[in-house]
Scaffold this motif. Structure first.
Motif, short mmCIF file in Angstrom:
data_model
loop_
_atom_site.label_atom_id
_atom_site.label_comp_id
_atom_site.label_asym_id
_atom_site.label_seq_id
_atom_site.Cartn_x
_atom_site.Cartn_y
_atom_site.Cartn_z
N CYS A 181 17.03 1.28 -6.75
CA CYS A 181 16.12 2.12 -7.52
C CYS A 181 16.38 1.93 -9.02
O CYS A 181 17.53 1.89 -9.47
N TYR A 227 11.45 0.12 -7.48
CA TYR A 227 12.51 -0.57 -6.74
C TYR A 227 12.43 -2.06 -7.02
O TYR A 227 11.34 -2.64 -7.13
N THR A 241 3.34 -2.46 -2.40
CA THR A 241 3.09 -2.81 -1.00
C THR A 241 1.68 -3.38 -0.89
O THR A 241 0.90 -3.36 -1.85
N ARG A 298 4.59 1.85 2.27
CA ARG A 298 5.82 2.34 1.64
C ARG A 298 6.82 2.84 2.67
O ARG A 298 8.03 2.84 2.41
N GLU A 299 6.34 3.27 3.81
CA GLU A 299 7.25 3.72 4.86
C GLU A 299 8.14 2.56 5.33
O GLU A 299 9.31 2.75 5.65
N GLN A 300 7.57 1.36 5.37
CA GLN A 300 8.34 0.20 5.81
C GLN A 300 9.42 -0.20 4.80
O GLN A 300 10.39 -0.87 5.16
N LEU A 301 9.25 0.22 3.56
CA LEU A 301 10.24 -0.10 2.53
C LEU A 301 11.54 0.69 2.71
O LEU A 301 12.58 0.29 2.19
N GLU A 302 11.48 1.80 3.42
CA GLU A 302 12.66 2.61 3.59
C GLU A 302 13.78 1.84 4.29
O GLU A 302 14.96 2.02 3.98
N GLU A 303 13.41 0.98 5.25
CA GLU A 303 14.42 0.19 5.93
C GLU A 303 15.14 -0.75 4.95
O GLU A 303 16.36 -0.91 5.02
N ILE A 356 15.45 -0.33 1.79
CA ILE A 356 16.26 0.49 0.88
C ILE A 356 17.56 0.90 1.55
O ILE A 356 18.64 0.85 0.93
N ASN A 357 17.47 1.26 2.83
CA ASN A 357 18.68 1.64 3.57
C ASN A 357 19.62 0.46 3.75
O ASN A 357 20.84 0.64 3.85
#
Length: 266
Positions: free
Chosen positions: A124, A142, A180, A110-115, A117-118
């Motif tokens: 969302c 998402y 993920t 899920r950390e990799q999804l932040e990119e 999203i940005n």
């Protein structure tokens, strides 16, 4: 004596003047009444009473009370689909092709999804006036913009269809969204049917349950509660999905064990 005679003459003269004037006014009114054919007030007092009017029957073309005040609204009938399996046969392999075409590349955590999203590649869907999102344990709310638009269309059409059929307003419930690789691994521990190469990994796929709906009033009462698990609500949702599927906008699979419609944007 002379003074008395003078007063008497004045009185007689005034009397005659008054009588002459009065007769002149009466004669003037008489001429006016005659000229305009106005009935005499005295004749009205002695006019015989009119006979009661006869009430005639309404002609056949007369409007009925229901036509005057409006007729009760006729609601559309709930049709549903003739077969769950025949109308929604799109298995994972079929939906996977559309997911890979329209979605993101699967990510491990899920950390990799932040990119993504940005970079606005994902939007969302946690809050919407058209549906509610269930408490998610193995996915996050998402989707790619195209899939979000499809979800909005499905749920808006569902509410509109409820209105046309006279059913209480409910919102669909989304039970699974983007996963993920880590989410899939955790899900496979308790669900042997979960596939490794899942369409949910591409942000193009959602699951909408067909045995739970959120009432628009926010709670259930004695009249709405029976509809919570009723077949008509599922049939209305099926009508909406079947219509959009035939338009080539999505693939849909009727999941029996998960009690949901598994769908992917095309």
């Amino acid at each position: 004596m002379k003074r008395i005679n003078k007063k008497r003459k004045k009185y007689i003269t005034a009397k005659r003047t008054f009588i002459a004037g009065f007769c002149a006014v009466v004669l003037l009114f008489a001429l006016i009444r005659y000229a305009f054919d106005i009935p005499s007030p005295i004749s009205l007092l002695f006019q015989p009473a009119e006979e009661p009017a006869v009430v005639e029957e309404l002609p056949k073309t007369a409007l009925l009370p229901s036509q005057l005040y409006g007729t009760p609204k006729k609601y559309n009938r709930v049709k549903g689909v003739y077969s769950w399996d025949a109308c929604f046969p799109d298995i994972n392999d079929v939906q996977l092709i559309a997911a890979q075409k329209n979605g993101i590349s699967p990510v491990q955590s899920r950390e990799q999804l932040e990119e993504l999203i940005n970079e606005h590649k994902l939007v969302c869907i946690a809050h919407s006036p058209y549906y509610t999102v269930d408490k998610l344990s193995h996915s996050i709310p998402y989707l790619v913009p195209k899939a979000q638009h499809l979800l909005n269309t499905i749920c808006f059409n569902f509410v509109d269809s409820l209105l046309s059929k006279g059913l209480p307003l409910h919102l669909p419930v989304v039970t699974s969204v983007l996963r993920t690789s880590d989410d899939v691994s955790r899900l496979q521990r308790g669900n042997i049917n979960a596939t490794t190469n899942s369409c949910h990994c591409y942000g193009t796929t959602v699951d909408i349950t067909y045995n739970r709906f959120t009432p628009l009033v926010g709670h259930y009462d004695s009249q709405i509660e029976p509809l919570r698990w009723s077949l008509p609500m599922k049939q209305v949702l099926a009508e909406v999905l079947n219509d959009l599927r035939r338009q080539g906008l999505c693939y849909v699979k009727h999941e029996k064990k998960q009690a949901c419609f598994h769908l992917t944007v095309r």
